[in-house]
Design an enzyme around this catalytic site. Structure first.
Site, PDB file in Angstrom:
ATOM      1  N   TYR A  83      11.048   9.114   0.802  1.00 47.80           N
ATOM      2  CA  TYR A  83      10.975   7.981  -0.119  1.00 47.80           C
ATOM      3  C   TYR A  83      11.634   8.250  -1.477  1.00 47.80           C
ATOM      4  O   TYR A  83      11.681   7.373  -2.338  1.00 47.80           O
ATOM      5  CB  TYR A  83       9.505   7.579  -0.323  1.00 47.80           C
ATOM      6  CG  TYR A  83       8.837   7.131   0.967  1.00 47.80           C
ATOM      7  CD1 TYR A  83       9.290   6.009   1.656  1.00 47.80           C
ATOM      8  CD2 TYR A  83       7.759   7.841   1.509  1.00 47.80           C
ATOM      9  CE1 TYR A  83       8.689   5.595   2.835  1.00 47.80           C
ATOM     10  CE2 TYR A  83       7.146   7.436   2.692  1.00 47.80           C
ATOM     11  CZ  TYR A  83       7.621   6.315   3.347  1.00 47.80           C
ATOM     12  OH  TYR A  83       7.036   5.898   4.526  1.00 47.80           O
ATOM     13  N   GLU A  98      12.930  -8.732   2.263  1.00 47.86           N
ATOM     14  CA  GLU A  98      12.107  -7.580   2.655  1.00 47.86           C
ATOM     15  C   GLU A  98      12.893  -6.299   2.338  1.00 47.86           C
ATOM     16  O   GLU A  98      14.063  -6.188   2.718  1.00 47.86           O
ATOM     17  CB  GLU A  98      11.838  -7.682   4.167  1.00 47.86           C
ATOM     18  CG  GLU A  98      11.137  -6.491   4.770  1.00 47.86           C
ATOM     19  CD  GLU A  98      11.058  -6.603   6.308  1.00 47.86           C
ATOM     20  OE1 GLU A  98      11.471  -7.635   6.880  1.00 47.86           O
ATOM     21  OE2 GLU A  98      10.600  -5.626   6.921  1.00 47.86           O
ATOM     22  N   HIS A 105      12.781  -1.915   2.224  1.00 42.37           N
ATOM     23  CA  HIS A 105      12.138  -0.631   2.531  1.00 42.37           C
ATOM     24  C   HIS A 105      12.968   0.492   1.945  1.00 42.37           C
ATOM     25  O   HIS A 105      14.202   0.485   2.092  1.00 42.37           O
ATOM     26  CB  HIS A 105      11.996  -0.433   4.043  1.00 42.37           C
ATOM     27  CG  HIS A 105      11.180  -1.511   4.664  1.00 42.37           C
ATOM     28  ND1 HIS A 105       9.813  -1.537   4.539  1.00 42.37           N
ATOM     29  CD2 HIS A 105      11.535  -2.632   5.325  1.00 42.37           C
ATOM     30  CE1 HIS A 105       9.352  -2.626   5.137  1.00 42.37           C
ATOM     31  NE2 HIS A 105      10.380  -3.316   5.612  1.00 42.37           N
ATOM     32  N   ASN A 108       8.186  -5.252  -0.561  1.00 45.54           N
ATOM     33  CA  ASN A 108       8.073  -4.071   0.295  1.00 45.54           C
ATOM     34  C   ASN A 108       6.598  -3.997   0.680  1.00 45.54           C
ATOM     35  O   ASN A 108       5.768  -3.521  -0.110  1.00 45.54           O
ATOM     36  CB  ASN A 108       8.495  -2.807  -0.453  1.00 45.54           C
ATOM     37  CG  ASN A 108       8.421  -1.575   0.455  1.00 45.54           C
ATOM     38  OD1 ASN A 108       7.814  -1.616   1.515  1.00 45.54           O
ATOM     39  ND2 ASN A 108       9.030  -0.487   0.007  1.00 45.54           N
ATOM     40  N   PRO A 127       0.786  -1.227   0.000  1.00 45.07           N
ATOM     41  CA  PRO A 127       0.000   0.000   0.000  1.00 45.07           C
ATOM     42  C   PRO A 127       0.823   1.285   0.000  1.00 45.07           C
ATOM     43  O   PRO A 127       1.833   1.386   0.692  1.00 45.07           O
ATOM     44  CB  PRO A 127      -0.831  -0.103   1.284  1.00 45.07           C
ATOM     45  CG  PRO A 127      -0.182  -1.151   2.100  1.00 45.07           C
ATOM     46  CD  PRO A 127       0.490  -2.086   1.147  1.00 45.07           C
ATOM     47  N   ASN A 128       0.344   2.205  -0.804  1.00 43.90           N
ATOM     48  CA  ASN A 128       0.901   3.565  -0.931  1.00 43.90           C
ATOM     49  C   ASN A 128       2.231   3.639  -1.686  1.00 43.90           C
ATOM     50  O   ASN A 128       2.697   4.729  -1.983  1.00 43.90           O
ATOM     51  CB  ASN A 128       1.029   4.250   0.444  1.00 43.90           C
ATOM     52  CG  ASN A 128      -0.322   4.373   1.122  1.00 43.90           C
ATOM     53  OD1 ASN A 128      -1.249   4.927   0.530  1.00 43.90           O
ATOM     54  ND2 ASN A 128      -0.462   3.845   2.309  1.00 43.90           N
ATOM     55  N   ARG A 176      13.027   5.723  12.335  1.00 42.63           N
ATOM     56  CA  ARG A 176      11.844   6.583  12.151  1.00 42.63           C
ATOM     57  C   ARG A 176      10.957   6.419  13.391  1.00 42.63           C
ATOM     58  O   ARG A 176      11.474   6.223  14.487  1.00 42.63           O
ATOM     59  CB  ARG A 176      11.129   6.204  10.844  1.00 42.63           C
ATOM     60  CG  ARG A 176      11.995   6.495   9.598  1.00 42.63           C
ATOM     61  CD  ARG A 176      11.244   6.201   8.320  1.00 42.63           C
ATOM     62  NE  ARG A 176      10.058   7.053   8.192  1.00 42.63           N
ATOM     63  CZ  ARG A 176       9.061   6.811   7.326  1.00 42.63           C
ATOM     64  NH1 ARG A 176       9.121   5.771   6.517  1.00 42.63           N
ATOM     65  NH2 ARG A 176       8.017   7.614   7.266  1.00 42.63           N
ATOM     66  N   ALA A 208       3.137  -0.340   5.047  1.00 47.24           N
ATOM     67  CA  ALA A 208       2.764  -0.365   6.473  1.00 47.24           C
ATOM     68  C   ALA A 208       2.344  -1.754   6.956  1.00 47.24           C
ATOM     69  O   ALA A 208       2.390  -2.035   8.158  1.00 47.24           O
ATOM     70  CB  ALA A 208       1.653   0.647   6.729  1.00 47.24           C
ATOM     71  N   ARG A 258       4.751  11.002  -2.695  1.00 49.34           N
ATOM     72  CA  ARG A 258       4.587  10.924  -1.238  1.00 49.34           C
ATOM     73  C   ARG A 258       5.913  11.188  -0.523  1.00 49.34           C
ATOM     74  O   ARG A 258       6.904  10.499  -0.766  1.00 49.34           O
ATOM     75  CB  ARG A 258       4.102   9.518  -0.874  1.00 49.34           C
ATOM     76  CG  ARG A 258       4.041   9.255   0.602  1.00 49.34           C
ATOM     77  CD  ARG A 258       3.366   7.935   0.922  1.00 49.34           C
ATOM     78  NE  ARG A 258       4.183   6.779   0.670  1.00 49.34           N
ATOM     79  CZ  ARG A 258       4.240   5.732   1.502  1.00 49.34           C
ATOM     80  NH1 ARG A 258       3.537   5.712   2.601  1.00 49.34           N
ATOM     81  NH2 ARG A 258       4.975   4.694   1.204  1.00 49.34           N
TER      82      ARG A 258
HETATM   83  C1  DQA Z   1       8.085   1.638   3.731  1.00 48.63           C
HETATM   84  C2  DQA Z   1       8.168   1.935   5.229  1.00 48.63           C
HETATM   85  C3  DQA Z   1       6.827   1.703   5.904  1.00 48.63           C
HETATM   86  O1  DQA Z   1       6.914   1.990   7.292  1.00 48.63           O
HETATM   87  C4  DQA Z   1       5.774   2.605   5.289  1.00 48.63           C
HETATM   88  O2  DQA Z   1       4.519   2.347   5.878  1.00 48.63           O
HETATM   89  C5  DQA Z   1       5.720   2.509   3.810  1.00 48.63           C
HETATM   90  C6  DQA Z   1       6.973   2.438   3.073  1.00 48.63           C
HETATM   91  C7  DQA Z   1       9.397   1.995   3.003  1.00 48.63           C
HETATM   92  O3  DQA Z   1       9.564   1.569   1.857  1.00 48.63           O
HETATM   93  O4  DQA Z   1      10.236   2.712   3.560  1.00 48.63           O
HETATM   94  O5  DQA Z   1       4.653   2.575   3.212  1.00 48.63           O
HETATM   95  O6  DQA Z   1       7.844   0.264   3.551  1.00 48.63           O
END
Ligand code: DQA
Length: 144
Positions: free
Chosen positions: A22, A97, A99, A73, A9-10, A106, A76, A17
């Site tokens: 990011y 995994e 990020h 990835n 998500p996102n 953070r 959240a 964003r």
């Molecule tokens: C993320 C880190 C997560 O905490 C966050 O909710 C994201 C992006 C990252 O790529 O840094 O959506 O996975």
């Protein structure tokens, strides 16, 4: 060698964003660069993004017997989705995994990853390069 890259998500908003966290590249650009790297290694890439937990679980399940490695990835969901954790564990495909940001430096809630233990590695805070490093890990593992 086939790799599946899953973004949760996102991540589709990457580039828009919080660019200070990011980065300014879009997800399409990041995936294209990963695709180019993998092509140079004669590896194939399937890239998938969804904002929905069930769809992420479906794609993990559908990877069984189809791919040699997964880069994920989970956004959240990293911090609380036991269902995604169970799917990764059940499919038993080497998974890394990734990020973009450094989740360990953070907010407190981001320091917890419920999927870390079922992955072969966690790469955090390297920006888009993290996806390339994850691919390198999976490629070198497959060759040994
Ligand atoms: C993320 C880190 C997560 O905490 C966050 O909710 C994201 C992006 C990252 O790529 O840094 O959506 O996975």
């Amino acid at each position: 060698m086939k790799l599946l890259v899953i973004n949760g998500p996102n991540l589709n908003l990457t580039g828009i964003r919080k660019p200070e966290i990011y980065g300014t590249d879009t997800l399409d650009t990041i995936m294209s660069e990963l695709q180019a790297y993998l092509s140079s290694c004669n590896a194939e890439l399937y890239a998938f993004q969804s904002n929905h937990e069930g769809e992420l679980i479906d794609i993990i399940q559908s990877a069984i017997g189809e791919v040699d490695g997964i880069i994920i990835n989970p956004g959240a969901y990293t911090h609380y989705s036991f269902a995604i954790r169970d799917a990764i564990e059940a499919c038993a495909i080497p998974t890394v995994e990734v990020h973009l940001s450094d989740i360990n430096n953070r907010e407190e809630f981001r320091r917890i990853s419920v999927i870390k233990d079922v992955c072969i590695a966690q790469i955090s805070g390297m920006g888009k390069q993290g996806y390339i490093e994850a691919a390198k890990l999976l490629l070198s593992r497959a060759m040994n």
